[in-house]
Design an enzyme around this catalytic site. Structure first.
Site, PDB file in Angstrom:
ATOM      1  N   ARG A  48       0.827  -1.210   0.000  1.00 36.20           N
ATOM      2  CA  ARG A  48       0.000   0.000   0.000  1.00 36.20           C
ATOM      3  C   ARG A  48       0.862   1.263   0.000  1.00 36.20           C
ATOM      4  NH1 ARG A  48      -4.265  -2.141   4.488  1.00 36.20           N
ATOM      5  NH2 ARG A  48      -5.352  -3.609   3.119  1.00 36.20           N
ATOM      6  N   ALA A  77      12.191 -10.690   3.007  1.00 36.77           N
ATOM      7  CA  ALA A  77      12.292 -11.135   4.400  1.00 36.77           C
ATOM      8  C   ALA A  77      11.115 -12.026   4.762  1.00 36.77           C
ATOM      9  CB  ALA A  77      12.357  -9.933   5.336  1.00 36.77           C
ATOM     10  N   GLU A 112       9.867 -19.723   4.161  1.00 35.77           N
ATOM     11  CA  GLU A 112      10.584 -20.898   3.671  1.00 35.77           C
ATOM     12  C   GLU A 112      11.142 -21.747   4.810  1.00 35.77           C
ATOM     13  OE1 GLU A 112      13.455 -18.997   1.185  1.00 35.77           O
ATOM     14  OE2 GLU A 112      12.105 -18.987  -0.567  1.00 35.77           O
ATOM     15  N   GLY A 134      15.715  -6.201  10.744  1.00 35.75           N
ATOM     16  CA  GLY A 134      17.006  -5.813  10.187  1.00 35.75           C
ATOM     17  C   GLY A 134      17.004  -5.798   8.675  1.00 35.75           C
ATOM     18  N   TYR A 135      16.363  -6.778   8.074  1.00 33.36           N
ATOM     19  CA  TYR A 135      16.306  -6.867   6.615  1.00 33.36           C
ATOM     20  C   TYR A 135      15.471  -5.732   6.033  1.00 33.36           C
ATOM     21  CZ  TYR A 135      16.798  -9.683   2.314  1.00 33.36           C
ATOM     22  OH  TYR A 135      17.132 -10.157   1.079  1.00 33.36           O
ATOM     23  N   ARG A 142      20.290  -8.202   8.326  1.00 36.17           N
ATOM     24  CA  ARG A 142      19.701  -9.513   8.551  1.00 36.17           C
ATOM     25  C   ARG A 142      20.706 -10.549   9.016  1.00 36.17           C
ATOM     26  NH1 ARG A 142      21.680  -9.878   3.538  1.00 36.17           N
ATOM     27  NH2 ARG A 142      21.933 -11.911   2.567  1.00 36.17           N
TER      28      ARG A 142
END
Length: 114
Positions: free
Chosen positions: A12, A33, A39, A77-78, A85
Site C-alpha cells: 500500500r 524477508a 521458507e 534488520g532486513y 539480517r
C-alpha cells in the site's frame, strides 16, 4: 501473520499491486524477508515438534521462542538494510541446529534405550 501484514502495508505504501514482487527497494527487502521466513517455517515447526515430543517440552519451547524472536529481529534488520539480517540469521540458524540436535538425541534415546 505479522510478516505477511507488513508486506501488505508495504504494498500500500509503495503502491505495488499483487502479483508484482518488484518495485521500491524497501518493499523488495520486506517482501524477501517475509518469503525467507516462510521458507524456513516448516523446518522450524517439524524440529520443534519432534524435539518437544522426544526430548523435552520446556527446552524445545524455550528454543522455539528464541527462534521466533531471532526471526523477528531478522525481519526488522532486513527491512532496514540487507546487511541488517545477518546477525539474526546466524542466530536463528544456530537455534535450528540446536533443535535438530535435541530432536536427534530424543529420538535416539526413545528408540535405542530400553
Amino acid at each position: 501473520a505479522y510478516f505477511a501484514l507488513q508486506v501488505i502495508y508495504a504494498r500500500r505504501k509503495y503502491k505495488i499491486s499483487p502479483p508484482e514482487t518488484t518495485g521500491h527497494p524497501e518493499f523488495e527487502r520486506i517482501f524477501r524477508a517475509q518469503v525467507n521466513c516462510s521458507e524456513y517455517f516448516p523446518i522450524f515447526i517439524s524440529l520443534l515438534w519432534v524435539a518437544g515430543i522426544f526430548f523435552h517440552q520446556g527446552v524445545a519451547a524455550a528454543c522455539g521462542l528464541l527462534y521466533l524472536y531471532t526471526r523477528y529481529k531478522y525481519f526488522q534488520g532486513y527491512a532496514v538494510a540487507a546487511q541488517g539480517r545477518l546477525g539474526p540469521l546466524y542466530a536463528s540458524a544456530r537455534l535450528l541446529w540446536l533443535l535438530l540436535g535435541l530432536a536427534v538425541a530424543g529420538l535416539l534415546a526413545h528408540f535405542l534405550l530400553p
